[in-house]
Write a protein that holds these residues in place. Structure first.
Motif, PDB file in Angstrom:
ATOM      1  N   HIS A  11     -60.699 -45.035  46.625  1.00 57.26           N
ATOM      2  CA  HIS A  11     -61.895 -44.612  46.252  1.00 57.26           C
ATOM      3  C   HIS A  11     -61.839 -44.399  44.951  1.00 57.26           C
ATOM      4  O   HIS A  11     -60.780 -43.804  44.137  1.00 57.26           O
ATOM      5  CB  HIS A  11     -62.194 -43.033  47.011  1.00 57.26           C
ATOM      6  CG  HIS A  11     -62.100 -43.097  48.173  1.00 57.26           C
ATOM      7  ND1 HIS A  11     -62.745 -44.319  49.253  1.00 57.26           N
ATOM      8  CD2 HIS A  11     -61.648 -42.312  49.451  1.00 57.26           C
ATOM      9  CE1 HIS A  11     -62.538 -44.162  50.505  1.00 57.26           C
ATOM     10  NE2 HIS A  11     -61.930 -42.747  50.490  1.00 57.26           N
ATOM     11  N   ASN A  12     -62.976 -44.814  44.083  1.00 56.45           N
ATOM     12  CA  ASN A  12     -62.742 -44.542  42.583  1.00 56.45           C
ATOM     13  C   ASN A  12     -63.741 -43.572  42.273  1.00 56.45           C
ATOM     14  O   ASN A  12     -64.087 -43.284  40.901  1.00 56.45           O
ATOM     15  CB  ASN A  12     -63.283 -45.792  41.979  1.00 56.45           C
ATOM     16  CG  ASN A  12     -64.836 -46.234  42.440  1.00 56.45           C
ATOM     17  OD1 ASN A  12     -65.619 -45.630  42.970  1.00 56.45           O
ATOM     18  ND2 ASN A  12     -64.979 -47.528  42.056  1.00 56.45           N
ATOM     19  N   SER A  13     -64.255 -42.743  43.070  1.00 57.41           N
ATOM     20  CA  SER A  13     -65.271 -41.648  42.737  1.00 57.41           C
ATOM     21  C   SER A  13     -65.105 -40.550  43.914  1.00 57.41           C
ATOM     22  O   SER A  13     -64.660 -40.807  45.195  1.00 57.41           O
ATOM     23  CB  SER A  13     -66.491 -41.989  42.388  1.00 57.41           C
ATOM     24  OG  SER A  13     -67.233 -42.261  43.464  1.00 57.41           O
ATOM     25  N   GLU A  14     -65.586 -39.184  43.575  1.00 62.66           N
ATOM     26  CA  GLU A  14     -65.742 -38.114  44.557  1.00 62.66           C
ATOM     27  C   GLU A  14     -66.931 -38.627  45.432  1.00 62.66           C
ATOM     28  O   GLU A  14     -66.615 -38.476  46.741  1.00 62.66           O
ATOM     29  CB  GLU A  14     -65.920 -36.848  43.765  1.00 62.66           C
ATOM     30  CG  GLU A  14     -66.430 -35.710  44.925  1.00 62.66           C
ATOM     31  CD  GLU A  14     -64.894 -35.487  45.776  1.00 62.66           C
ATOM     32  OE1 GLU A  14     -65.158 -34.786  46.743  1.00 62.66           O
ATOM     33  OE2 GLU A  14     -64.061 -35.698  45.358  1.00 62.66           O
ATOM     34  N   GLN A  15     -67.780 -39.162  45.063  1.00 66.79           N
ATOM     35  CA  GLN A  15     -69.016 -39.709  45.945  1.00 66.79           C
ATOM     36  C   GLN A  15     -68.323 -40.658  46.923  1.00 66.79           C
ATOM     37  O   GLN A  15     -68.996 -40.652  47.880  1.00 66.79           O
ATOM     38  CB  GLN A  15     -70.042 -40.306  44.856  1.00 66.79           C
ATOM     39  CG  GLN A  15     -70.780 -39.144  43.952  1.00 66.79           C
ATOM     40  CD  GLN A  15     -69.948 -39.004  42.681  1.00 66.79           C
ATOM     41  OE1 GLN A  15     -68.753 -39.494  42.381  1.00 66.79           O
ATOM     42  NE2 GLN A  15     -70.456 -37.932  42.016  1.00 66.79           N
ATOM     43  N   ARG A  46     -65.638 -41.175  48.115  1.00 69.73           N
ATOM     44  CA  ARG A  46     -64.595 -40.341  49.192  1.00 69.73           C
ATOM     45  C   ARG A  46     -65.734 -39.524  50.106  1.00 69.73           C
ATOM     46  O   ARG A  46     -65.551 -39.716  51.548  1.00 69.73           O
ATOM     47  CB  ARG A  46     -63.925 -39.495  48.377  1.00 69.73           C
ATOM     48  CG  ARG A  46     -62.939 -38.615  49.423  1.00 69.73           C
ATOM     49  CD  ARG A  46     -62.026 -37.650  48.774  1.00 69.73           C
ATOM     50  NE  ARG A  46     -63.048 -36.314  48.533  1.00 69.73           N
ATOM     51  CZ  ARG A  46     -63.570 -35.485  49.384  1.00 69.73           C
ATOM     52  NH1 ARG A  46     -63.056 -35.745  50.734  1.00 69.73           N
ATOM     53  NH2 ARG A  46     -64.358 -34.547  49.172  1.00 69.73           N
ATOM     54  N   GLN A  47     -66.467 -38.893  49.424  1.00 69.77           N
ATOM     55  CA  GLN A  47     -67.556 -38.310  50.525  1.00 69.77           C
ATOM     56  C   GLN A  47     -68.440 -39.324  51.347  1.00 69.77           C
ATOM     57  O   GLN A  47     -68.660 -38.583  52.474  1.00 69.77           O
ATOM     58  CB  GLN A  47     -68.448 -37.460  49.526  1.00 69.77           C
ATOM     59  CG  GLN A  47     -67.918 -36.040  48.676  1.00 69.77           C
ATOM     60  CD  GLN A  47     -68.972 -35.366  48.188  1.00 69.77           C
ATOM     61  OE1 GLN A  47     -69.990 -35.754  48.104  1.00 69.77           O
ATOM     62  NE2 GLN A  47     -68.284 -34.493  47.219  1.00 69.77           N
ATOM     63  N   TYR A  80     -58.718 -40.192  43.836  1.00 66.18           N
ATOM     64  CA  TYR A  80     -59.929 -39.530  45.217  1.00 66.18           C
ATOM     65  C   TYR A  80     -59.588 -39.937  46.536  1.00 66.18           C
ATOM     66  O   TYR A  80     -60.285 -39.803  47.324  1.00 66.18           O
ATOM     67  CB  TYR A  80     -61.117 -40.055  44.680  1.00 66.18           C
ATOM     68  CG  TYR A  80     -61.692 -39.774  43.384  1.00 66.18           C
ATOM     69  CD1 TYR A  80     -62.271 -38.345  42.985  1.00 66.18           C
ATOM     70  CD2 TYR A  80     -61.508 -40.471  42.222  1.00 66.18           C
ATOM     71  CE1 TYR A  80     -62.668 -38.098  41.843  1.00 66.18           C
ATOM     72  CE2 TYR A  80     -62.047 -40.336  41.032  1.00 66.18           C
ATOM     73  CZ  TYR A  80     -62.368 -39.024  40.671  1.00 66.18           C
ATOM     74  OH  TYR A  80     -63.014 -38.676  39.548  1.00 66.18           O
TER      75      TYR A  80
END
Length: 357
Positions: free
Chosen positions: A95-99, A101-102, A132
């Motif tokens: 994952h390259n962002s928290e979004q 991952r979520q 992430y």
């Protein structure tokens, strides 16, 4: 004059599997195709991924397409006397962002059949940065398209079932009468007669005057082939670009882009620079660039393929618009064409020819 049941124009993955299924059903077939080493099928990664997009949604009909594809590629590889050309493999989505991952966590809570937690992620920090985390996509089918297409072409040549020439649509003779056969006379004197002709020519459809009203949308894809001896070939790695085991030894396919606006089909310096910048930043093991490939893919405006007969010429058909999903859609649509010609079974309503979609 050669007389057969069906002429198939094109020997990409669509034309390959279509001709295979028809011949297995007892139809006589001739494939017309001039060799294109950088056609879309020959530079594709061969990945059948059950999920797609930023929202991590399941791809169209994947519960049916995935097992069907596994069976189809197994049958054709055995027919050709090849070692298995497929393997089930996991995608590790870094994952390259928290979004992002979520989004994966949300799919797990919704009981996705294809998203899994990954234990012991520390082992992958030897190869990538994991700010992430990551998740796994399982199962994913990886198909060795290059081996398949080359071996199948050799088979067609050996059996005198391939006409290695560009197809000239101006030399096709069609009748609007349902009981009239199709005739084709090449510029070097070859004469063909068939009950049906099915165009599976990929981007060659731009030269096809009979299906010019269909809502095609073309995009350009590019990939680098790299050598990375220290990167395990046990997984596909999905980051900004996908890193896919390719061929043998330590090779990987790295791509791809979806360029909807482009000047030509040639590999671009901007893509190569972008991928090298990505690899230098994200890949923590040495690598070497060996090749750079590009191709144009025919898709449709609504992202559904085209399959069916022409509205006026009832013996002229098409199989096209598979886009980046050709590896998964071709087995399904080849089977659909076989069932249609054998039993009159209608095509799926989402793939029938509709000039307004």
């Amino acid at each position: 004059m050669k007389d057969m049941d069906c002429i198939i124009v094109g020997q990409g993955i669509a034309g390959t599997l279509l001709s295979f299924e028809l011949m297995q059903a007892g139809f006589s077939v001739l494939v017309v195709d001039s060799d294109k080493p950088y056609g879309a099928s020959r530079v594709a990664s061969g990945v059948i991924n059950p999920v797609t997009g930023r929202r991590v949604v399941e791809t169209w009909k994947i519960d049916h397409l995935l097992p069907l594809a596994a069976d189809t590629y197994d049958r054709i590889s055995k027919f050709l006397g090849l070692p298995s050309i497929t393997r089930m493999i996991d995608v590790l989505s870094v994952h390259n962002s928290e979004q992002m991952r979520q989004a994966y966590e949300k799919r797990i809570k919704e009981e996705s059949n294809y998203i899994l937690e990954v234990e012991g992620t520390g082992q992958y920090e030897l190869f990538f940065k994991l700010p992430y985390g990551l998740h796994a996509i399982h199962p994913v089918l990886l198909v060795d398209l290059q081996t398949l297409l080359s071996a199948y072409r050799d088979y067609l040549i050996e059996q005198d079932l391939l006409l290695n020439i560009p197809f000239d649509w101006s030399r096709l003779q069609l009748s609007k009468k349902e009981d009239e056969p199709i005739f084709y006379n090449s510029d070097d004197g070859i004469q063909l007669k068939a009950k049906w002709l099915i165009a599976a020519e990929g981007t060659g459809v731009v030269h096809n005057p009979y299906f010019k009203e269909l809502a095609f949308r073309y995009n350009k894809g590019e990939a680098l082939i790299i050598s990375a001896p220290q990167l395990p070939r046990s997984h596909i790695y999905k980051l900004r670009y996908s890193i896919v085991p390719w061929g043998e030894k330590d090779l990987f396919w790295v791509g791809s882009t979806y360029q909807w606006t482009f000047d030509n089909a040639s590999p671009s310096a901007s893509f190569k620079e972008s991928v090298i910048s990505f690899l230098d930043k994200e890949l923590l093991v040495p690598y070497k660039v060996l090749d750079h490939m590009a191709s144009i893919r025919p898709a449709s405006v609504n992202r559904r393929p085209f399959a069916g007969f022409h509205s006026i010429y009832s013996r002229l058909g098409i199989l096209n618009g598979l886009g980046a999903k050709g590896c998964s859609l071709a087995p399904y649509l080849a089977m659909a064409w076989k069932d249609h010609l054998l039993r009159g079974r209608p095509f799926d309503a989402e793939v029938i020819l509709d000039n307004n979609r």
